[in-house]
Design a protein around this motif. Structure first.
Motif, PDB file in Angstrom:
ATOM      1  N   PHE A   5       0.836  -1.210   0.000  1.00  0.00           N
ATOM      2  CA  PHE A   5       0.000   0.000   0.000  1.00  0.00           C
ATOM      3  C   PHE A   5       0.866   1.254   0.000  1.00  0.00           C
ATOM      4  N   LEU A   6       1.884   1.262   0.833  1.00  0.00           N
ATOM      5  CA  LEU A   6       2.775   2.425   0.895  1.00  0.00           C
ATOM      6  C   LEU A   6       3.548   2.608  -0.407  1.00  0.00           C
ATOM      7  N   ASP A   7       3.954   1.514  -1.033  1.00  0.00           N
ATOM      8  CA  ASP A   7       4.626   1.615  -2.335  1.00  0.00           C
ATOM      9  C   ASP A   7       3.685   2.201  -3.380  1.00  0.00           C
ATOM     10  N   GLY A   8       2.424   1.789  -3.341  1.00  0.00           N
ATOM     11  CA  GLY A   8       1.439   2.332  -4.274  1.00  0.00           C
ATOM     12  C   GLY A   8       1.193   3.809  -4.055  1.00  0.00           C
ATOM     13  N   MET A   9       1.149   4.219  -2.793  1.00  0.00           N
ATOM     14  CA  MET A   9       0.966   5.633  -2.481  1.00  0.00           C
ATOM     15  C   MET A   9       2.153   6.460  -2.955  1.00  0.00           C
ATOM     16  N   ARG A  10       3.363   5.934  -2.773  1.00  0.00           N
ATOM     17  CA  ARG A  10       4.558   6.652  -3.251  1.00  0.00           C
ATOM     18  C   ARG A  10       4.539   6.779  -4.771  1.00  0.00           C
ATOM     19  N   LEU A  11       4.112   5.711  -5.448  1.00  0.00           N
ATOM     20  CA  LEU A  11       4.021   5.756  -6.900  1.00  0.00           C
ATOM     21  C   LEU A  11       3.012   6.802  -7.349  1.00  0.00           C
TER      22      LEU A  11
END
Length: 51
Positions: A5-11
């Motif tokens: 989820f955090l990787d998706g938010m950063r993307l």
């Protein structure tokens, strides 16, 4: 929160930042007044003031 989820938010934040920079650059370029160039092939009579 999961790491995915955090990787998706950063993307999403990275993509939105890039799009924001592109939008600001386009707005600046479109707001700049273009200089009107006089065509060099115009007849001399059109370039002289009437009178």
């Amino acid at each position: 929160m999961s790491g995915a989820f955090l990787d998706g938010m950063r993307l999403c934040l990275g993509v939105s930042a890039v799009l924001l920079v592109i939008a600001v650059a386009a707005a600046v370029l479109l707001r700049r007044p273009r200089r009107s160039r006089e065509p060099s092939a115009a007849p001399a009579a059109e370039r002289l003031p009437a009178g």
